[in-house]
Design an enzyme around this catalytic site. Structure first.
Site, PDB file in Angstrom:
ATOM      1  CG  HIS A 146      -1.953  -1.030   1.252  1.00  0.00           C
ATOM      2  ND1 HIS A 146      -2.831  -1.220   0.213  1.00  0.00           N
ATOM      3  CD2 HIS A 146      -2.243  -1.995   2.180  1.00  0.00           C
ATOM      4  CE1 HIS A 146      -3.630  -2.248   0.499  1.00  0.00           C
ATOM      5  NE2 HIS A 146      -3.292  -2.741   1.679  1.00  0.00           N
ATOM      6  CG  HIS A 174      -6.704  -5.364   1.759  1.00  0.00           C
ATOM      7  ND1 HIS A 174      -6.115  -6.189   2.699  1.00  0.00           N
ATOM      8  CD2 HIS A 174      -7.943  -5.089   2.210  1.00  0.00           C
ATOM      9  CE1 HIS A 174      -6.968  -6.377   3.697  1.00  0.00           C
ATOM     10  NE2 HIS A 174      -8.079  -5.738   3.425  1.00  0.00           N
ATOM     11  CG  ASP A 192      -4.994  -9.787   3.703  1.00  0.00           C
ATOM     12  OD1 ASP A 192      -4.879 -10.296   2.575  1.00  0.00           O
ATOM     13  OD2 ASP A 192      -4.695  -8.600   3.938  1.00  0.00           O
TER      14      ASP A 192
HETATM   15 ZN   LIG Z   1      -4.207  -7.112   2.820  1.00  0.00          ZN
END
Ligand SMILES: [Zn+2]
Length: 324
Positions: free
Chosen positions: A132, A171, A258
């Site tokens: 990220h 993500h 995750d």
């Molecule tokens: Zn993640």
């Protein structure tokens, strides 16, 4: 006789000193690494493991992706005893800056070994994660973009011009995408929970790069509840086809765990077994498309039990001897 190739785990003790416990519920904690090490040492792959200490990377490589002022602000915040960088999610401690350097170093160390034609597969068991973080931005527990720096390093140090990044963290890896969205030489493919439901809210399917990089970004958002069936079909069709068209010189996997059904950081429902299936496919594809040049770098994965089992299963898949 062993059924698996050697599994090189590139890690470092300093990862433990990136202490996020000031927030006692912070999910990105040192136990993510220590528990996995213990679990692997006791498990079915124990005799195949080879632990390698990550080197500290030269700052020049990190500056390929990050801004020097940002690095100085990050270092200063750690030394000054600040609690977080930019947002409370990005919890820091005195040693976090150094730990983040060494976390990035795990990828570069792995690449050096791959280029020396060292036997076996390479997994960077590192933290803090990276996908990220952007040029001047810490985000989502990430400070230095380990995968993006590794891609630059592989290109510039070893002339591997075409790097394919597969990110299967739950993500979207906005930082990897931002680093290369105008760059046709790094292909970024991400399988993640749909941005409508998921942090950081980027990674829509129609977002496919910009300028010269159009077509070298592939976002595959999944509806909440998606799992093995959808992912295996994507691996066997969309990802396979993208690799075949792109013709990579090397593959870097942003390996986040995750999306596991037991991990409450996403609404995805991947099984432990799925990670083994992904690993097996990546082994075959890396052999077919880039002479086996592949490394995997840990991103997310916060349910410790699921993380331990998922990494072990992934490693078994990517290192299994198929008897050819
Ligand atoms: Zn993640």
């Amino acid at each position: 006789m062993s059924d698996f190739y050697k599994i090189n785990i590139v890690t470092h003790d300093i990862y433990r000193l990136h202490d996020t416990s000031g927030d006692k519920y912070h999910p990105e904690k040192p136990g993510r690494i220590t528990s996995v090490v213990e679990h692997l040492k006791k498990g079915m792959l124990s005799t195949n493991l080879n632990f390698i200490e990550a080197n500290c990377p030269e700052r020049e490589w990190i500056l390929k992706i990050h801004n020097n002022n940002y690095l100085l602000r990050f270092e200063e915040a750690c030394l000054a005893g600040k609690e977080y960088l930019a947002h409370p999610d990005n919890r820091i401690s005195y040693n976090s800056f150094e730990a983040a350097f060494y976390s990035c170093g795990s990828g570069l160390t792995s690449i050096d070994y791959v280029e020396k034609q060292t036997d076996g597969v390479f997994f960077c068991l590192s933290r803090p994660p990276g996908h990220h973080s952007e040029t001047s931005l810490a985000l989502g527990f990430c400070f230095i973009n380990n995968v993006a720096v590794a891609a630059k390093y592989w290109q510039e140090k070893y002339n591997r011009e075409r790097i394919f990044v597969l990110d299967f963290d739950a993500h979207h890896g906005n930082g990897i995408q931002a680093s290369f969205e105008e760059d046709p030489s790094v292909f970024y493919a991400s399988i993640h929970e749909h941005p409508t439901f998921s942090f950081p809210g980027t990674g829509y399917a129609d977002d496919n790069g910009s300028g010269k990089g159009i077509g070298a970004t592939l976002n595959i958002p999944l509806k909440p509840g998606s799992g093995d069936k959808q992912v295996l079909e994507i691996m066997d069709t969309t990802i396979y086809d993208a690799l075949e068209r792109f013709k990579p010189d090397a593959i870097i996997v942003a390996a986040g765990f995750d999306a596991h059904i037991d991990d409450d950081m996403s609404g995805l429902a991947f099984s432990t077994r799925l990670y083994g299936e992904i690993g097996m496919r990546l082994f075959v594809m890396a052999k077919k498309f880039c002479d086996g040049r592949i490394i995997s770098i840990l991103e997310g994965g916060y349910n410790i039990n699921a993380l331990c089992n998922s990494i072990e299963t992934y490693l078994a898949g990517i290192s299994i001897k198929t008897g050819e």
